[in-house]
Enzyme design. Sequence first.
Site, PDB file in Angstrom:
ATOM      1  N   ALA A 256       0.806  -1.347  -0.014  1.00 41.92           N
ATOM      2  CA  ALA A 256       0.511   0.311   0.333  1.00 41.92           C
ATOM      3  C   ALA A 256       1.147   0.813  -0.002  1.00 41.92           C
ATOM      4  O   ALA A 256       2.175   1.409   0.425  1.00 41.92           O
ATOM      5  CB  ALA A 256      -1.113  -0.162   1.021  1.00 41.92           C
TER       6      ALA A 256
ATOM      7  N   GLY B 175       0.161  -5.838  -0.151  1.00 36.11           N
ATOM      8  CA  GLY B 175      -0.658  -5.940  -0.750  1.00 36.11           C
ATOM      9  C   GLY B 175       0.648  -6.370  -1.951  1.00 36.11           C
ATOM     10  O   GLY B 175      -0.665  -7.090  -3.385  1.00 36.11           O
TER      11      GLY B 175
ATOM     12  N   GLU C  98      -0.003  -9.989  -1.897  1.00 31.26           N
ATOM     13  CA  GLU C  98      -1.683 -10.441  -2.359  1.00 31.26           C
ATOM     14  C   GLU C  98      -2.068 -10.577  -3.747  1.00 31.26           C
ATOM     15  O   GLU C  98      -2.993 -11.233  -4.172  1.00 31.26           O
ATOM     16  CB  GLU C  98      -1.850  -9.463  -1.254  1.00 31.26           C
ATOM     17  CG  GLU C  98      -1.867  -9.352   0.474  1.00 31.26           C
ATOM     18  CD  GLU C  98      -2.904  -8.734   0.935  1.00 31.26           C
ATOM     19  OE1 GLU C  98      -3.767  -9.191   1.597  1.00 31.26           O
ATOM     20  OE2 GLU C  98      -2.865  -7.586   0.694  1.00 31.26           O
TER      21      GLU C  98
ATOM     22  N   GLU D  81       2.023  -7.457   6.803  1.00 29.53           N
ATOM     23  CA  GLU D  81       1.162  -5.897   7.491  1.00 29.53           C
ATOM     24  C   GLU D  81       1.341  -6.317   9.426  1.00 29.53           C
ATOM     25  O   GLU D  81       0.793  -4.816   9.792  1.00 29.53           O
ATOM     26  CB  GLU D  81      -0.284  -6.705   7.345  1.00 29.53           C
ATOM     27  CG  GLU D  81      -0.133  -6.195   5.565  1.00 29.53           C
ATOM     28  CD  GLU D  81      -0.200  -7.138   4.767  1.00 29.53           C
ATOM     29  OE1 GLU D  81      -0.670  -6.636   3.763  1.00 29.53           O
ATOM     30  OE2 GLU D  81       0.340  -8.010   4.955  1.00 29.53           O
TER      31      GLU D  81
END
Length: 307
Positions: free
Chosen positions: A109, A154, A157, A177
């Site tokens: 992010a 992310g 992910e 995270e």
Amino acid sequence: MAASSLTRVMLGHARKSGTLLTRFAGVTAGRKIRTDAPQPLEDEFHLNYLDGDRKGIVVFSMRRFKARNSMGRNIIQMMIDGLEEVKFDTSIRALIIRSEVPGVFCAGADLKERAQMTNAQVAAFVQKLRSTVNDIHNFPVPVIAAIDGAALGGGLEMALGCDLRVASTSAKMGLVETKLAIIPGAGGTQRLPRVLGPALAKELIYTGRVLDGQQAAQIGLVNHCVDQNEAGDAAYLRSLTLAEEILPQGPIALRMAKQAINRGLEVELESGLKFEEAYYAQVIPTKDRIEGLTAFKEKRPPKYQGH
């Protein structure tokens, strides 16, 4: 920027495998990005159609040079637009997601952007990112993540949303995270256990551990790990080779196989077999199936048309 605003530009070079077609707006092909100048928003993401022997392969290139491909509002929207543009194109046989930023696949992010968001805006943005990864997961044809650098949070992910993952030895991967007092929010808590099993996935998420390419290959997080080259694109080149192996296969069969596998993984075996039966039924009436049988009988390569 909407997909309809993207313009087609022919790159000024041809490769042995064929010409590379690229779609983007307002950028001269081959131009180097000045790191001391603001990067145009439309230049953060390129959608490329390969031609020649690689026709049927599409490449999504992430290009947020200063921000290390961190997932901000603009690049996410451009990726959504790109997926919408190509998902109904029946000539597409494989999609590769790569980075053109040296040493980075996706750093996760955009924390600077997120720091300016309200709690409600954060929740909405994470939902949009989660939806984007779902769209990658549900993309009709095989999707390959070419991981030539860091894929953290992310970024990993996103790679987990792909069907196949190829990493270089210089890659770094981890769901980090918990180090920021949050949890993976774009599918990591669900997809990592499905790839590695719950015990190992829990260990990696609880510790925020970062793995290199070889370690990721050893535990099955990536399909292939290759030695990095001087250009820093070894995983991308291996991904191209993998996509070339996919190209000759029946296009409808590829789409049905992906659906059968993805949907079957979410249910018990008996229901999964029903999915297989349903998707198999969709390939029986195709002309491609007859072409495959005819080509086998005539001892020649099949010429599939996708119908």
